[in-house]
Motif scaffolding. Sequence first.
Motif, PDB file in Angstrom:
ATOM      1  N   LEU A  21       0.814  -1.218   0.000  1.00  0.00           N
ATOM      2  CA  LEU A  21       0.000   0.000   0.000  1.00  0.00           C
ATOM      3  C   LEU A  21       0.844   1.262   0.000  1.00  0.00           C
ATOM      4  CD1 LEU A  21      -2.935  -1.090   2.305  1.00  0.00           C
ATOM      5  CD2 LEU A  21      -2.825  -1.025  -0.190  1.00  0.00           C
ATOM      6  N   LYS A  22       2.034   1.187   0.540  1.00  0.00           N
ATOM      7  CA  LYS A  22       2.923   2.348   0.479  1.00  0.00           C
ATOM      8  C   LYS A  22       3.348   2.618  -0.960  1.00  0.00           C
ATOM      9  CE  LYS A  22       4.547   2.148   5.200  1.00  0.00           C
ATOM     10  NZ  LYS A  22       5.611   1.786   6.127  1.00  0.00           N
ATOM     11  N   ASP A  23       3.418   1.555  -1.774  1.00  0.00           N
ATOM     12  CA  ASP A  23       3.788   1.706  -3.185  1.00  0.00           C
ATOM     13  C   ASP A  23       2.606   2.081  -4.072  1.00  0.00           C
ATOM     14  OD1 ASP A  23       6.431   1.088  -2.688  1.00  0.00           O
ATOM     15  OD2 ASP A  23       6.218  -1.030  -3.220  1.00  0.00           O
ATOM     16  N   THR A  24       1.445   1.507  -3.824  1.00  0.00           N
ATOM     17  CA  THR A  24       0.305   1.671  -4.733  1.00  0.00           C
ATOM     18  C   THR A  24      -0.918   2.313  -4.090  1.00  0.00           C
ATOM     19  OG1 THR A  24      -0.531  -0.536  -4.205  1.00  0.00           O
ATOM     20  CG2 THR A  24       0.996  -0.365  -6.067  1.00  0.00           C
ATOM     21  N   GLN A  27      -3.391   5.192  -5.728  1.00  0.00           N
ATOM     22  CA  GLN A  27      -4.402   4.780  -6.708  1.00  0.00           C
ATOM     23  C   GLN A  27      -5.657   4.280  -6.013  1.00  0.00           C
ATOM     24  OE1 GLN A  27      -2.330   1.802  -8.925  1.00  0.00           O
ATOM     25  NE2 GLN A  27      -1.161   3.283 -10.130  1.00  0.00           N
ATOM     26  N   ILE A  28      -5.489   3.642  -4.882  1.00  0.00           N
ATOM     27  CA  ILE A  28      -6.633   3.097  -4.148  1.00  0.00           C
ATOM     28  C   ILE A  28      -7.419   4.208  -3.464  1.00  0.00           C
ATOM     29  CG2 ILE A  28      -7.287   1.620  -2.189  1.00  0.00           C
ATOM     30  CD1 ILE A  28      -4.836  -0.152  -3.065  1.00  0.00           C
ATOM     31  N   THR A  29      -6.729   5.108  -2.782  1.00  0.00           N
ATOM     32  CA  THR A  29      -7.441   6.177  -2.070  1.00  0.00           C
ATOM     33  C   THR A  29      -8.077   7.183  -3.022  1.00  0.00           C
ATOM     34  OG1 THR A  29      -5.386   7.425  -1.770  1.00  0.00           O
ATOM     35  CG2 THR A  29      -6.091   6.003   0.044  1.00  0.00           C
ATOM     36  N   LEU A  73      -1.550   1.367   8.456  1.00  0.00           N
ATOM     37  CA  LEU A  73      -2.641   0.644   7.802  1.00  0.00           C
ATOM     38  C   LEU A  73      -4.006   1.092   8.315  1.00  0.00           C
ATOM     39  CD1 LEU A  73      -1.130  -2.944   7.665  1.00  0.00           C
ATOM     40  CD2 LEU A  73      -1.598  -1.432   5.723  1.00  0.00           C
ATOM     41  N   GLN A  74      -4.109   1.309   9.604  1.00  0.00           N
ATOM     42  CA  GLN A  74      -5.379   1.755  10.174  1.00  0.00           C
ATOM     43  C   GLN A  74      -5.786   3.107   9.574  1.00  0.00           C
ATOM     44  OE1 GLN A  74      -5.480   2.595  14.474  1.00  0.00           O
ATOM     45  NE2 GLN A  74      -7.224   1.188  14.575  1.00  0.00           N
ATOM     46  N   GLY A  75      -4.834   4.012   9.460  1.00  0.00           N
ATOM     47  CA  GLY A  75      -5.115   5.304   8.841  1.00  0.00           C
ATOM     48  C   GLY A  75      -5.476   5.176   7.372  1.00  0.00           C
ATOM     49  N   PHE A  76      -4.775   4.303   6.679  1.00  0.00           N
ATOM     50  CA  PHE A  76      -5.043   4.079   5.260  1.00  0.00           C
ATOM     51  C   PHE A  76      -6.449   3.532   5.054  1.00  0.00           C
ATOM     52  CE2 PHE A  76      -5.178   1.667   1.372  1.00  0.00           C
ATOM     53  CZ  PHE A  76      -4.540   2.498   0.472  1.00  0.00           C
ATOM     54  N   PHE A  77      -6.814   2.525   5.837  1.00  0.00           N
ATOM     55  CA  PHE A  77      -8.125   1.888   5.661  1.00  0.00           C
ATOM     56  C   PHE A  77      -9.270   2.801   6.071  1.00  0.00           C
ATOM     57  CE2 PHE A  77      -5.782  -2.326   6.052  1.00  0.00           C
ATOM     58  CZ  PHE A  77      -5.670  -2.437   4.680  1.00  0.00           C
ATOM     59  N   ARG A  78      -9.001   3.794   6.884  1.00  0.00           N
ATOM     60  CA  ARG A  78     -10.054   4.742   7.271  1.00  0.00           C
ATOM     61  C   ARG A  78     -10.480   5.623   6.101  1.00  0.00           C
ATOM     62  NH1 ARG A  78      -7.728   6.064  13.204  1.00  0.00           N
ATOM     63  NH2 ARG A  78      -8.799   4.358  14.273  1.00  0.00           N
ATOM     64  N   CYS A  79      -9.668   5.668   5.044  1.00  0.00           N
ATOM     65  CA  CYS A  79     -10.043   6.494   3.885  1.00  0.00           C
ATOM     66  C   CYS A  79     -10.096   5.679   2.589  1.00  0.00           C
ATOM     67  CB  CYS A  79      -9.106   7.686   3.753  1.00  0.00           C
ATOM     68  SG  CYS A  79      -7.382   7.277   3.512  1.00  0.00           S
ATOM     69  N   THR A  80     -10.184   4.369   2.692  1.00  0.00           N
ATOM     70  CA  THR A  80     -10.272   3.496   1.518  1.00  0.00           C
ATOM     71  C   THR A  80     -11.711   3.461   1.011  1.00  0.00           C
ATOM     72  OG1 THR A  80      -8.437   2.130   2.299  1.00  0.00           O
ATOM     73  CG2 THR A  80      -9.913   1.136   0.689  1.00  0.00           C
ATOM     74  N   PRO A  81     -11.946   3.902  -0.242  1.00  0.00           N
ATOM     75  CA  PRO A  81     -13.323   3.986  -0.744  1.00  0.00           C
ATOM     76  C   PRO A  81     -13.888   2.686  -1.313  1.00  0.00           C
ATOM     77  CG  PRO A  81     -11.823   4.945  -2.333  1.00  0.00           C
ATOM     78  CD  PRO A  81     -10.992   4.539  -1.146  1.00  0.00           C
ATOM     79  N   ALA A  82     -13.035   1.748  -1.722  1.00  0.00           N
ATOM     80  CA  ALA A  82     -13.536   0.524  -2.359  1.00  0.00           C
ATOM     81  C   ALA A  82     -12.698  -0.668  -1.898  1.00  0.00           C
ATOM     82  CB  ALA A  82     -13.481   0.640  -3.878  1.00  0.00           C
ATOM     83  N   CYS A 100     -13.192  -1.591  10.301  1.00  0.00           N
ATOM     84  CA  CYS A 100     -11.937  -0.851  10.132  1.00  0.00           C
ATOM     85  C   CYS A 100     -11.868  -0.160   8.766  1.00  0.00           C
ATOM     86  CB  CYS A 100     -10.732  -1.757  10.365  1.00  0.00           C
ATOM     87  SG  CYS A 100     -10.708  -3.274   9.416  1.00  0.00           S
ATOM     88  N   PHE A 101     -12.949  -0.231   7.996  1.00  0.00           N
ATOM     89  CA  PHE A 101     -13.034   0.420   6.683  1.00  0.00           C
ATOM     90  C   PHE A 101     -14.222   1.394   6.681  1.00  0.00           C
ATOM     91  CE2 PHE A 101     -11.295  -3.837   6.103  1.00  0.00           C
ATOM     92  CZ  PHE A 101     -10.127  -3.577   5.405  1.00  0.00           C
ATOM     93  N   PRO A 102     -14.230   2.420   7.515  1.00  0.00           N
ATOM     94  CA  PRO A 102     -15.421   3.257   7.685  1.00  0.00           C
ATOM     95  C   PRO A 102     -15.778   4.138   6.493  1.00  0.00           C
ATOM     96  CG  PRO A 102     -13.592   4.198   8.898  1.00  0.00           C
ATOM     97  CD  PRO A 102     -13.127   2.873   8.364  1.00  0.00           C
ATOM     98  N   ALA A 103     -14.868   4.337   5.545  1.00  0.00           N
ATOM     99  CA  ALA A 103     -15.144   5.215   4.408  1.00  0.00           C
ATOM    100  C   ALA A 103     -15.581   4.459   3.160  1.00  0.00           C
ATOM    101  CB  ALA A 103     -13.906   6.054   4.087  1.00  0.00           C
ATOM    102  N   LEU A 104     -15.835   3.164   3.287  1.00  0.00           N
ATOM    103  CA  LEU A 104     -16.182   2.360   2.109  1.00  0.00           C
ATOM    104  C   LEU A 104     -17.440   2.860   1.426  1.00  0.00           C
ATOM    105  CD1 LEU A 104     -15.576  -1.391   3.010  1.00  0.00           C
ATOM    106  CD2 LEU A 104     -14.269   0.056   1.479  1.00  0.00           C
TER     107      LEU A 104
END
Length: 137
Positions: A21-24, A27-29, A73-82, A100-104
Amino acid sequence: RECSMASESEDVAIRQISALLKDTGDQITKNQSQLTLPRAYVSILAKNFARLDAKSSEGVIGDPYLRKELIYLQGFFRCTPALKIDGAPIETESDVIISCFPALQHLSVRKIPVEQLKVLETLRETLTRLSCQRSYT
């Protein structure tokens, strides 16, 4: 090992996800790419996020590097849309905790019974699409 320590295979999984996730992650966020995780990884992450947030000494994560990766990772998943969660047919029948994915906005599950998706109601405000493929009961 003490029960408060993550298993070695869990440590490896957490570090692999973090490195990927640090590399890609951009694109996800930015919703240009969808993150796909195996059901087992979602379970590992949910369990370790709970330990990270625990107030008791039993939940403490002793390895500072692992703790840092989990915070990232926790911070990343808090803003993961899909997210797509893929359940292999030989995996356990355990619940899949997705809080742990509240922004889905888009959640796709494959080979996971919908009743095993726990805390789905917490996504009620953000989730616009739920796709279930080969989700048996």
